[in-house]
Design a protein around this motif. Structure first.
Motif, short mmCIF file in Angstrom:
data_model
loop_
_atom_site.label_atom_id
_atom_site.label_comp_id
_atom_site.label_asym_id
_atom_site.label_seq_id
_atom_site.Cartn_x
_atom_site.Cartn_y
_atom_site.Cartn_z
N TRP A 302 -7.01 -15.35 3.09
CA TRP A 302 -5.97 -15.33 2.06
C TRP A 302 -5.84 -16.65 1.32
CZ3 TRP A 302 -5.84 -10.81 0.69
CH2 TRP A 302 -5.87 -9.75 1.61
N TYR A 368 -0.75 -2.44 -3.10
CA TYR A 368 -0.21 -1.40 -2.22
C TYR A 368 -1.33 -0.67 -1.48
CZ TYR A 368 1.73 3.12 -0.86
OH TYR A 368 2.08 4.25 -0.16
N TRP A 370 -4.37 -1.74 -0.89
CA TRP A 370 -5.02 -2.68 0.03
C TRP A 370 -4.23 -2.79 1.33
CZ3 TRP A 370 -9.03 -6.43 -1.60
CH2 TRP A 370 -9.40 -7.30 -0.58
N ARG A 371 -2.92 -2.95 1.21
CA ARG A 371 -2.08 -3.09 2.41
C ARG A 371 -2.11 -1.81 3.25
NH1 ARG A 371 1.72 -7.11 2.77
NH2 ARG A 371 3.10 -5.70 3.92
N ASP A 374 -5.43 -1.75 5.10
CA ASP A 374 -5.53 -2.79 6.13
C ASP A 374 -4.29 -2.87 6.99
OD1 ASP A 374 -8.04 -3.42 5.34
OD2 ASP A 374 -7.54 -5.33 4.38
N SER A 375 -3.61 -1.75 7.20
CA SER A 375 -2.40 -1.76 8.02
C SER A 375 -2.70 -2.15 9.46
CB SER A 375 -1.72 -0.39 7.98
OG SER A 375 -2.61 0.62 8.44
#
Length: 389
Positions: A302, A368, A370-371, A374-375
């Motif tokens: 990140w 949204y 992506w999250r 990758d939860s």
């Protein structure tokens, strides 16, 4: 909104898309190390499925980058994408290999075998970033093309010509290589290698963050220091050479001339871009160093990813602003392209400006999605339970 404002605005939009594309090349970077990271078939499949969750983002951004360039600066599109035909075709071919590999490597009935398709991913992982970096380097070092806008209305004997082979053709390559000559410039290759090693570095950071597998994580951490060091050496060499070399500038009349240390002057004249470049470099180094030093730190992708976007945006933006020719011609200096002599009409840029106001909503959806993807980290158990590549 003045015409010049819209030209600068769209150059910044194109620069941002280019920066996002370079960050998303972590997919290619990880794929280039499939056999270095994965020692067994299951481990390699884990790597492929980790990058397979994101490859559409990279491909879509590449297409959007090209579309934005075409709409806002059509003369560049026709000159580079048309003239440097073979260079762009090689780039697109490697991305087609990627799409085919993800789609068919585990389908029943194919003749090539899973390992062959994985090698296709490696070809894309190596050639894609290397060629894209070499193509972007031509913004700083120039390309071998000619522009003749008078060909839009060819004249013979003082009268407009009714027909002619040059009618409507205003740009062309000055030799038969059609862009492959860019790979003969050593400094183009240096930036290509910098982008390649950056993609591999980001790919390693992504695998560390995205996959729950001790052996894969340990191998990624072992490869990270040398890969990152190679990136830093290539990037610093290209940056120092670029900031100290003569650059392509233009005056109020549009005349192109060589200016000593032009790109250094651009950053001094635009301190915001200089700050973004410095912040981006610091964030990339922070993400790498903290991952190397702290064995349990897994979020290096990140800060390194955000830093990549900031630094690449600053570099690309600087090459088109402050009276700089962003696509210099080494065949004829006055054929060089600027944001003023290669852009679309005022109406087109104005209309697209309002359409671009929807971009934040698109970005919000990407975040949204992506999250949601990758939860949780990818595991071997998940591959055996659901649809996988």
């Amino acid at each position: 909104m003045t015409y010049l404002f819209l030209q600068q605005y769209w150059w910044c939009v194109v620069s941002l898309l280019g920066a996002l594309l370079v960050f998303l090349l972590f997919v290619q970077g990880a794929n280039s190390m499939i056999f270095s990271l994965g020692r067994t078939a299951d481990e390699r499949r884990l790597v492929v499925n980790s990058t397979g969750r994101k490859w559409e983002f990279t491909f879509t951004t590449l297409v959007t980058f090209g579309g934005a360039f075409f709409a806002s600066f059509p003369l560049f599109y026709s000159t580079s994408f048309g003239g440097a035909y073979w260079l762009w075709m090689l780039i697109l071919f490697t991305f087609v290999l990627q799409a085919v590999s993800y789609e068919f490597q585990n389908k029943m009935g194919h003749l090539l075998g899973t390992r062959t398709f994985q090698w296709f991913l490696i070809v894309n992982g190596v050639a894609g970033p290397l060629l894209l970096g070499g193509a972007v380097a031509t913004f700083f070092n120039g390309s071998n093309f000619l522009i003749e806008k008078g060909n839009l209305l060819p004249w013979t004997d003082g009268l407009p010509a009714a027909t002619g082979t040059t009618a409507g053709v205003i740009s062309g390559w000055a030799n038969a290589s059609h862009g492959l000559d860019a790979l003969l410039d050593a400094w183009n290759l240096v930036l290509g290698l910098a982008v390649f090693f950056l993609a591999r570095t980001l790919g390693l950071l992504y695998i560390i963050n995205n996959v729950r597998h001790d052996a894969l994580e340990q191998r990624a951490r072992r490869l990270l220091p040398t890969t990152a060091a190679a990136f830093v050496v290539c990037f610093v060499a290209f940056l120092v050479r670029t900031l100290t070399k003569d650059g392509f500038a233009y005056d109020a009349s549009g005349t192109i001339f060589m200016q000593p240390m032009k790109y250094m002057d651009n950053f001094l004249a635009m301190p915001l871009l200089a700050a973004l470049l410095l912040a981006g470099v610091v964030l990339v180094l922070y993400g790498i160093c903290k991952t190397v030093v702290k064995p349990r730190y897994v979020r290096g992708i990140w800060p390194a990813g955000i830093g990549t976007v900031l630094a690449v945006f600053a570099l690309i933006a600087s090459v088109g602003l402050n009276g700089t020719a962003y696509y210099p011609s080494t065949a004829d200096m006055q054929s060089s392209l600027t944001i003023e002599n290669s852009c679309s009409s005022l109406f087109t840029l104005s209309t697209m400006f309002y359409v671009s106001l929807l971009v934040p909503f698109v970005l919000a959806y990407i975040v949204y999605a992506w999250r949601a993807i990758d939860s949780h980290k990818l595991t071997m158990e998940e591959l055996s339970q659901g649809e996988a590549y």
